[in-house]
Design a protein around this motif. Sequence first.
Motif, short mmCIF file in Angstrom:
data_model
loop_
_atom_site.label_atom_id
_atom_site.label_comp_id
_atom_site.label_asym_id
_atom_site.label_seq_id
_atom_site.Cartn_x
_atom_site.Cartn_y
_atom_site.Cartn_z
N ASP A 162 0.82 -1.22 0.00
CA ASP A 162 0.00 0.00 0.00
C ASP A 162 0.85 1.27 0.00
N LEU A 163 2.15 1.11 -0.28
CA LEU A 163 3.08 2.23 -0.37
C LEU A 163 3.21 2.64 -1.84
N ILE A 164 2.90 3.92 -2.13
CA ILE A 164 2.94 4.42 -3.50
C ILE A 164 3.85 5.64 -3.57
N LEU A 165 4.78 5.62 -4.52
CA LEU A 165 5.69 6.75 -4.74
C LEU A 165 5.47 7.29 -6.15
N LEU A 232 6.56 6.14 7.88
CA LEU A 232 5.68 5.14 7.28
C LEU A 232 4.89 4.40 8.35
N SER A 233 5.54 4.10 9.47
CA SER A 233 4.88 3.32 10.52
C SER A 233 3.81 4.11 11.27
N LYS A 234 3.90 5.44 11.21
CA LYS A 234 2.85 6.25 11.83
C LYS A 234 1.50 6.02 11.16
N ILE A 235 1.53 5.71 9.86
CA ILE A 235 0.31 5.46 9.12
C ILE A 235 -0.05 3.98 9.13
N ASN A 236 0.94 3.13 8.93
CA ASN A 236 0.69 1.68 8.94
C ASN A 236 1.76 0.97 9.76
N PRO A 237 1.54 0.84 11.06
CA PRO A 237 2.55 0.21 11.93
C PRO A 237 2.68 -1.30 11.74
N ASN A 238 1.78 -1.89 10.97
CA ASN A 238 1.76 -3.35 10.83
C ASN A 238 2.60 -3.87 9.68
N THR A 239 3.15 -2.97 8.88
CA THR A 239 3.95 -3.39 7.72
C THR A 239 5.36 -2.82 7.81
N GLU A 240 6.34 -3.68 7.62
CA GLU A 240 7.73 -3.24 7.56
C GLU A 240 8.12 -3.11 6.09
N TYR A 241 8.23 -1.88 5.62
CA TYR A 241 8.47 -1.64 4.19
C TYR A 241 9.95 -1.78 3.83
N ILE A 242 10.82 -1.25 4.68
CA ILE A 242 12.26 -1.33 4.42
C ILE A 242 12.86 -2.38 5.33
N HIS A 243 13.46 -3.40 4.72
CA HIS A 243 13.99 -4.53 5.48
C HIS A 243 15.51 -4.45 5.59
N ILE A 252 13.80 -3.11 -0.21
CA ILE A 252 12.41 -2.74 -0.07
C ILE A 252 11.48 -3.94 0.08
N SER A 253 11.88 -5.09 -0.38
CA SER A 253 11.02 -6.26 -0.37
C SER A 253 11.49 -7.26 0.66
N ASP A 254 10.54 -8.06 1.18
CA ASP A 254 10.89 -9.10 2.14
C ASP A 254 11.19 -10.41 1.46
N LYS A 255 11.10 -10.42 0.09
CA LYS A 255 11.39 -11.66 -0.62
C LYS A 255 12.89 -11.94 -0.62
N THR A 256 13.25 -13.19 -0.57
CA THR A 256 14.67 -13.56 -0.58
C THR A 256 15.00 -14.38 -1.82
#
Length: 256
Positions: A162-165, A232-243, A252-256
Amino acid sequence: MNRTINNFGKAITNGVVIFIMNNNINILVVEDDEDINNLLYKILDKQGYRVTSAYSGSEAKMCLERQYFQLVLLDLMLPAISGENLISEIRKFKTMPIIVISAKPGQDIKIKVLKLGADDFICKPFDTNEVLARVESQLRRYTIFSNSCNKNDKDNILVYEDLILNRETVEVTVKNKYVPLTAREFTILELLMSNPNKVFTKSNLFEHVWNEDFFCDDNTVNVHISNIRSKLSKINPNTEYIHTVWGIGYKISDKT
């Protein structure tokens, strides 16, 4: 108040019908008269729009910094920041339609605000059906314009969950809410989102963003990453966007 109902409008571009779901559209009403503000809120809310009310120019500016709006209804005679000054501020960064609703008399006022960047002008006292018709008209044009821009240059929009740039407007949103980033924070996030799954070292990020040689004991990148995460966490604390990839850097992604 936000409601989920089946109200919608439609726009036609290149023979294709674009349905505009009203309950996905955020409208900011900026009016210091409580009765008029409430009236505008009610007629828009009844159509299914997500409506936010502001009663001063400074409150409106704060709302615009925290949330993404597709349209603004704006009075001119406001406390703190005037409507004219607010139009100028909005047009530095944003392209959404602005409809002025004002009792200020004279053709000169209309011409002035339109030159400042307003898209339409409604005189008080107003007819509520006319307000709704003009809102729908401006949203229809804005939707067609936005879809045209997206088709012509999809690379301007970067999306991760849900992060849009938006590179063109230099805006970042999370869950349709505006995220106020500094220029360097924006550049860092843009680089990460442009290369999903790629791990960037602190050296990579520093040399790309600051255009200077990186020193191994420099904590600047860590501080900026921390600031981005916090915003980012102030708006959506449940998602970690930068890993963090321990011992290497960030991605930026949690995929490995």
